[in-house]
Design a protein around this motif. Structure first.
Motif, PDB file in Angstrom:
ATOM      1  N   PRO A 159       0.798  -1.232   0.000  1.00 20.64           N
ATOM      2  CA  PRO A 159       0.000   0.000   0.000  1.00 20.64           C
ATOM      3  C   PRO A 159       0.827   1.276   0.000  1.00 20.64           C
ATOM      4  CG  PRO A 159      -0.266  -1.230   2.057  1.00 20.64           C
ATOM      5  CD  PRO A 159       0.463  -2.115   1.116  1.00 20.64           C
ATOM      6  N   VAL A 160       1.948   1.306   0.738  1.00 24.92           N
ATOM      7  CA  VAL A 160       2.784   2.509   0.740  1.00 24.92           C
ATOM      8  C   VAL A 160       3.514   2.614  -0.598  1.00 24.92           C
ATOM      9  CG1 VAL A 160       4.738   3.700   1.800  1.00 24.92           C
ATOM     10  CG2 VAL A 160       3.078   2.526   3.254  1.00 24.92           C
ATOM     11  N   GLY A 161       4.214   1.543  -0.982  1.00 25.28           N
ATOM     12  CA  GLY A 161       5.027   1.574  -2.196  1.00 25.28           C
ATOM     13  C   GLY A 161       4.209   1.837  -3.450  1.00 25.28           C
ATOM     14  N   ALA A 179      10.313  -5.376  -6.157  1.00 26.16           N
ATOM     15  CA  ALA A 179       9.274  -6.218  -5.554  1.00 26.16           C
ATOM     16  C   ALA A 179       9.754  -7.661  -5.512  1.00 26.16           C
ATOM     17  CB  ALA A 179       7.975  -6.104  -6.349  1.00 26.16           C
ATOM     18  N   GLY A 180       9.071  -8.453  -4.712  1.00 22.92           N
ATOM     19  CA  GLY A 180       9.470  -9.852  -4.535  1.00 22.92           C
ATOM     20  C   GLY A 180       8.724 -10.781  -5.475  1.00 22.92           C
ATOM     21  N   GLY A 181       9.295 -11.029  -6.642  1.00 25.73           N
ATOM     22  CA  GLY A 181       8.716 -12.013  -7.549  1.00 25.73           C
ATOM     23  C   GLY A 181       8.157 -11.401  -8.814  1.00 25.73           C
ATOM     24  N   GLU A 183       5.356 -12.062 -10.410  1.00 25.23           N
ATOM     25  CA  GLU A 183       3.921 -11.736 -10.390  1.00 25.23           C
ATOM     26  C   GLU A 183       3.722 -10.305  -9.884  1.00 25.23           C
ATOM     27  OE1 GLU A 183       1.655 -14.584  -8.182  1.00 25.23           O
ATOM     28  OE2 GLU A 183      -0.255 -13.648  -8.752  1.00 25.23           O
ATOM     29  N   LYS A 184       4.439  -9.950  -8.823  1.00 26.92           N
ATOM     30  CA  LYS A 184       4.329  -8.590  -8.285  1.00 26.92           C
ATOM     31  C   LYS A 184       4.886  -7.574  -9.281  1.00 26.92           C
ATOM     32  CE  LYS A 184       4.329  -9.500  -3.289  1.00 26.92           C
ATOM     33  NZ  LYS A 184       4.950  -9.137  -1.997  1.00 26.92           N
ATOM     34  N   CYS A 185       5.997  -7.951  -9.950  1.00 27.92           N
ATOM     35  CA  CYS A 185       6.588  -7.025 -10.931  1.00 27.92           C
ATOM     36  C   CYS A 185       5.643  -6.797 -12.104  1.00 27.92           C
ATOM     37  CB  CYS A 185       7.942  -7.548 -11.408  1.00 27.92           C
ATOM     38  SG  CYS A 185       9.298  -7.019 -10.339  1.00 27.92           S
ATOM     39  N   ASP A 199      12.974  -7.803  -9.506  1.00 28.72           N
ATOM     40  CA  ASP A 199      12.690  -8.800  -8.473  1.00 28.72           C
ATOM     41  C   ASP A 199      13.905  -8.868  -7.536  1.00 28.72           C
ATOM     42  OD1 ASP A 199      12.246 -11.028  -6.962  1.00 28.72           O
ATOM     43  OD2 ASP A 199      12.070 -12.428  -8.655  1.00 28.72           O
ATOM     44  N   HIS A 200      13.718  -8.519  -6.273  1.00 23.10           N
ATOM     45  CA  HIS A 200      14.887  -8.484  -5.367  1.00 23.10           C
ATOM     46  C   HIS A 200      15.411  -9.874  -5.042  1.00 23.10           C
ATOM     47  CE1 HIS A 200      12.563  -9.624  -1.787  1.00 23.10           C
ATOM     48  NE2 HIS A 200      11.675  -8.709  -2.090  1.00 23.10           N
ATOM     49  N   LYS A 201      14.664 -10.911  -5.473  1.00 23.37           N
ATOM     50  CA  LYS A 201      15.148 -12.282  -5.233  1.00 23.37           C
ATOM     51  C   LYS A 201      16.102 -12.746  -6.340  1.00 23.37           C
ATOM     52  CE  LYS A 201      10.838 -13.452  -2.884  1.00 23.37           C
ATOM     53  NZ  LYS A 201       9.491 -13.984  -3.128  1.00 23.37           N
ATOM     54  N   GLU A 222      12.557   4.020   0.859  1.00 17.36           N
ATOM     55  CA  GLU A 222      12.860   2.773   1.560  1.00 17.36           C
ATOM     56  C   GLU A 222      11.623   2.264   2.299  1.00 17.36           C
ATOM     57  OE1 GLU A 222      15.102   0.518   1.775  1.00 17.36           O
ATOM     58  OE2 GLU A 222      14.040  -0.401   3.442  1.00 17.36           O
ATOM     59  N   ASN A 223      11.349   0.974   2.180  1.00 21.05           N
ATOM     60  CA  ASN A 223      10.175   0.409   2.851  1.00 21.05           C
ATOM     61  C   ASN A 223      10.475  -0.824   3.677  1.00 21.05           C
ATOM     62  OD1 ASN A 223       7.696   1.796   2.515  1.00 21.05           O
ATOM     63  ND2 ASN A 223       7.637   1.266   0.356  1.00 21.05           N
ATOM     64  N   VAL A 224      11.676  -1.372   3.536  1.00 19.04           N
ATOM     65  CA  VAL A 224      11.917  -2.700   4.101  1.00 19.04           C
ATOM     66  C   VAL A 224      13.171  -2.777   4.971  1.00 19.04           C
ATOM     67  CG1 VAL A 224      12.182  -5.151   3.549  1.00 19.04           C
ATOM     68  CG2 VAL A 224      10.837  -3.703   2.035  1.00 19.04           C
TER      69      VAL A 224
HETATM   70  N1  LIG Z   1       3.934   6.316   9.389  1.00 21.39           N
HETATM   71  C1  LIG Z   1       4.803   5.358   9.261  1.00 21.39           C
HETATM   72  O1  LIG Z   1       5.886   5.435   9.765  1.00 21.39           O
HETATM   73  C2  LIG Z   1       4.437   4.173   8.433  1.00 21.39           C
HETATM   74  C3  LIG Z   1       3.140   3.993   8.001  1.00 21.39           C
HETATM   75  C4  LIG Z   1       2.841   2.901   7.176  1.00 21.39           C
HETATM   76  C5  LIG Z   1       3.841   1.995   6.839  1.00 21.39           C
HETATM   77  N2  LIG Z   1       5.091   2.196   7.300  1.00 21.39           N
HETATM   78  C6  LIG Z   1       6.176   1.267   6.926  1.00 21.39           C
HETATM   79  O2  LIG Z   1       6.277   1.338   5.523  1.00 21.39           O
HETATM   80  C7  LIG Z   1       6.651   0.075   5.006  1.00 21.39           C
HETATM   81  C8  LIG Z   1       5.646  -0.392   3.951  1.00 21.39           C
HETATM   82  O3  LIG Z   1       4.372  -0.551   4.547  1.00 21.39           O
HETATM   83  P1  LIG Z   1       3.227  -1.328   3.762  1.00 21.39           P
HETATM   84  O4  LIG Z   1       2.036  -1.359   4.662  1.00 21.39           O
HETATM   85  O5  LIG Z   1       3.066  -0.757   2.409  1.00 21.39           O
HETATM   86  O6  LIG Z   1       3.882  -2.786   3.693  1.00 21.39           O
HETATM   87  P2  LIG Z   1       3.690  -3.970   2.655  1.00 21.39           P
HETATM   88  O7  LIG Z   1       4.297  -3.577   1.360  1.00 21.39           O
HETATM   89  O8  LIG Z   1       2.283  -4.445   2.645  1.00 21.39           O
HETATM   90  O9  LIG Z   1       4.514  -5.145   3.306  1.00 21.39           O
HETATM   91  C9  LIG Z   1       5.916  -5.142   3.399  1.00 21.39           C
HETATM   92  C10 LIG Z   1       6.574  -5.728   2.147  1.00 21.39           C
HETATM   93  O10 LIG Z   1       7.967  -5.762   2.353  1.00 21.39           O
HETATM   94  C11 LIG Z   1       8.530  -6.695   1.453  1.00 21.39           C
HETATM   95  N3  LIG Z   1       9.585  -7.486   2.064  1.00 21.39           N
HETATM   96  C12 LIG Z   1      10.869  -7.519   1.650  1.00 21.39           C
HETATM   97  N4  LIG Z   1      11.603  -8.326   2.398  1.00 21.39           N
HETATM   98  C13 LIG Z   1      10.794  -8.820   3.337  1.00 21.39           C
HETATM   99  C14 LIG Z   1      10.990  -9.724   4.412  1.00 21.39           C
HETATM  100  N5  LIG Z   1      12.189 -10.252   4.685  1.00 21.39           N
HETATM  101  N6  LIG Z   1       9.921 -10.011   5.187  1.00 21.39           N
HETATM  102  C15 LIG Z   1       8.691  -9.461   4.938  1.00 21.39           C
HETATM  103  N7  LIG Z   1       8.478  -8.589   3.930  1.00 21.39           N
HETATM  104  C16 LIG Z   1       9.501  -8.282   3.139  1.00 21.39           C
HETATM  105  C17 LIG Z   1       7.382  -7.575   0.966  1.00 21.39           C
HETATM  106  O11 LIG Z   1       7.173  -7.179  -0.400  1.00 21.39           O
HETATM  107  P3  LIG Z   1       8.006  -7.861  -1.577  1.00 21.39           P
HETATM  108  O12 LIG Z   1       7.567  -9.283  -1.628  1.00 21.39           O
HETATM  109  O13 LIG Z   1       7.610  -7.079  -2.771  1.00 21.39           O
HETATM  110  O14 LIG Z   1       9.451  -7.733  -1.240  1.00 21.39           O
HETATM  111  C18 LIG Z   1       6.219  -7.157   1.820  1.00 21.39           C
HETATM  112  O15 LIG Z   1       4.998  -7.282   1.124  1.00 21.39           O
HETATM  113  C19 LIG Z   1       6.747  -0.866   6.208  1.00 21.39           C
HETATM  114  O16 LIG Z   1       8.087  -0.889   6.638  1.00 21.39           O
HETATM  115  C20 LIG Z   1       5.885  -0.170   7.245  1.00 21.39           C
HETATM  116  O17 LIG Z   1       6.239  -0.528   8.556  1.00 21.39           O
HETATM  117  C21 LIG Z   1       5.406   3.257   8.088  1.00 21.39           C
END
Ligand SMILES: NC(=O)c1ccc[n+]([C@@H]2O[C@H](COP(=O)([O-])OP(=O)(O)OC[C@H]3O[C@@H](n4cnc5c(N)ncnc54)[C@H](OP(=O)(O)O)[C@@H]3O)[C@@H](O)[C@H]2O)c1
Length: 230
Positions: A159-161, A179-181, A183-185, A199-201, A222-224
């Motif tokens: 949702p963020v990305g 993205a991971g995989g 299908e996501k790409c 694909d980061h894998k 950065e998200n991860v």
């Molecule tokens: N206000 C704030 O500070 C705030 C608010 C919202 C979210 N956030 C942060 O923003 C980031 C994104 O949030 P989101 O809700 O959009 O998350 P999200 O994309 O639904 O979930 C995290 C994604 O990270 C990837 N990933 C890569 N390596 C991973 C691993 N080892 N284990 C698990 N996931 C891994 C996965 O995508 P791939 O398979 O594509 O790699 C996974 O779907 C998160 O870090 C969240 O905590 C912060």
């Protein structure tokens, strides 16, 4: 005491590594009598978010952990069934911060009223809620991308990305998704209209990233953390 009961998930034990079903317990409990200002909500949508893994742990953090046998925290969108609060009445849609449960009793002062005519109410947990605001502020206030910039987005289909990627395209950036995989790409290319997705894998991830960014990277969202960030 209401005739309704509340079904809720509590944290039964702290996960080691990825959480499993055994870390949670489903309970059925009575709904308490509403106090002054309280509102009874029937929850329709629950958002499962990455921060929840942190709440399952008792390691030092910016937020209190969920207690063992405590309700798992989370944001929900639901409909008001009963209200002792002047601002809410039965039938209103609200955003609440309580947890993984079918019915919540909360102080009305902690709620946000939603307008279902403006957008589907579930959007309050996504694009019009915490993830959307995070993407908007993070990219536009901090990243400040300019037209023609190369913007790289990690976890680009979450949702963020996904929001960052789309705002980046609206701002005229070259958007490179990670993205991971495949299908996501494919989703990122077809539905988010990114210019490239990696694909980061993949074994040659670093090489592919360099190839996708011939002019270098102007903004990285950065998200991860971990390997991709390194
Ligand atoms: N206000 C704030 O500070 C705030 C608010 C919202 C979210 N956030 C942060 O923003 C980031 C994104 O949030 P989101 O809700 O959009 O998350 P999200 O994309 O639904 O979930 C995290 C994604 O990270 C990837 N990933 C890569 N390596 C991973 C691993 N080892 N284990 C698990 N996931 C891994 C996965 O995508 P791939 O398979 O594509 O790699 C996974 O779907 C998160 O870090 C969240 O905590 C912060």
């Amino acid at each position: 005491m209401s005739a309704l009961t509340n079904q809720r998930f509590v944290l039964a034990s702290r996960p080691v590594g990825a959480p499993t079903a055994e870390n949670f317990r489903l309970e059925e409990v009575a709904i308490p009598t509403l106090g002054n200002n309280d509102v009874l909500i029937e929850n329709h949508h629950l958002s499962i978010d990455p921060y929840m893994r942190g709440r399952m742990s008792d390691a030092k953090s910016y937020a209190e952990p969920v207690a063992i046998d405590g309700l798992m925290v989370g944001a929900t969108v639901g409909k008001v069934l009963e209200s002792n609060h002047a601002d809410y009445q039965a039938g209103d849609w609200v955003l609440a911060y309580k947890g993984w449960e079918t019915h919540s009793v909360v102080d009305g002062d902690t709620l946000l009223k939603l307008n279902p005519d403006l957008a589907p109410v579930s959007y309050a947990l996504g694009i019009l809620g915490m993830p959307g605001f995070t993407a908007y502020m993070g990219l536009l206030d901090i990243g400040q991308p300019k037209e023609g910039d190369t913007l790289v987005v990690a976890a680009a289909t979450g949702p963020v990305g996904a929001t960052v990627a789309q705002i980046g395209k609206l701002k005229g950036c070259r958007v490179v998704a990670i993205a991971g995989g495949e299908e996501k790409c494919q989703y990122a290319r077809e539905h988010l209209s990114v210019d490239a997705c990696i694909d980061h894998k993949a074994d040659n991830f670093a090489e592919q990233l360099a190839d996708a960014c011939p002019q270098g990277i102007d903004v990285y969202f950065e998200n991860v953390g971990g390997k991709v960030f390194d």
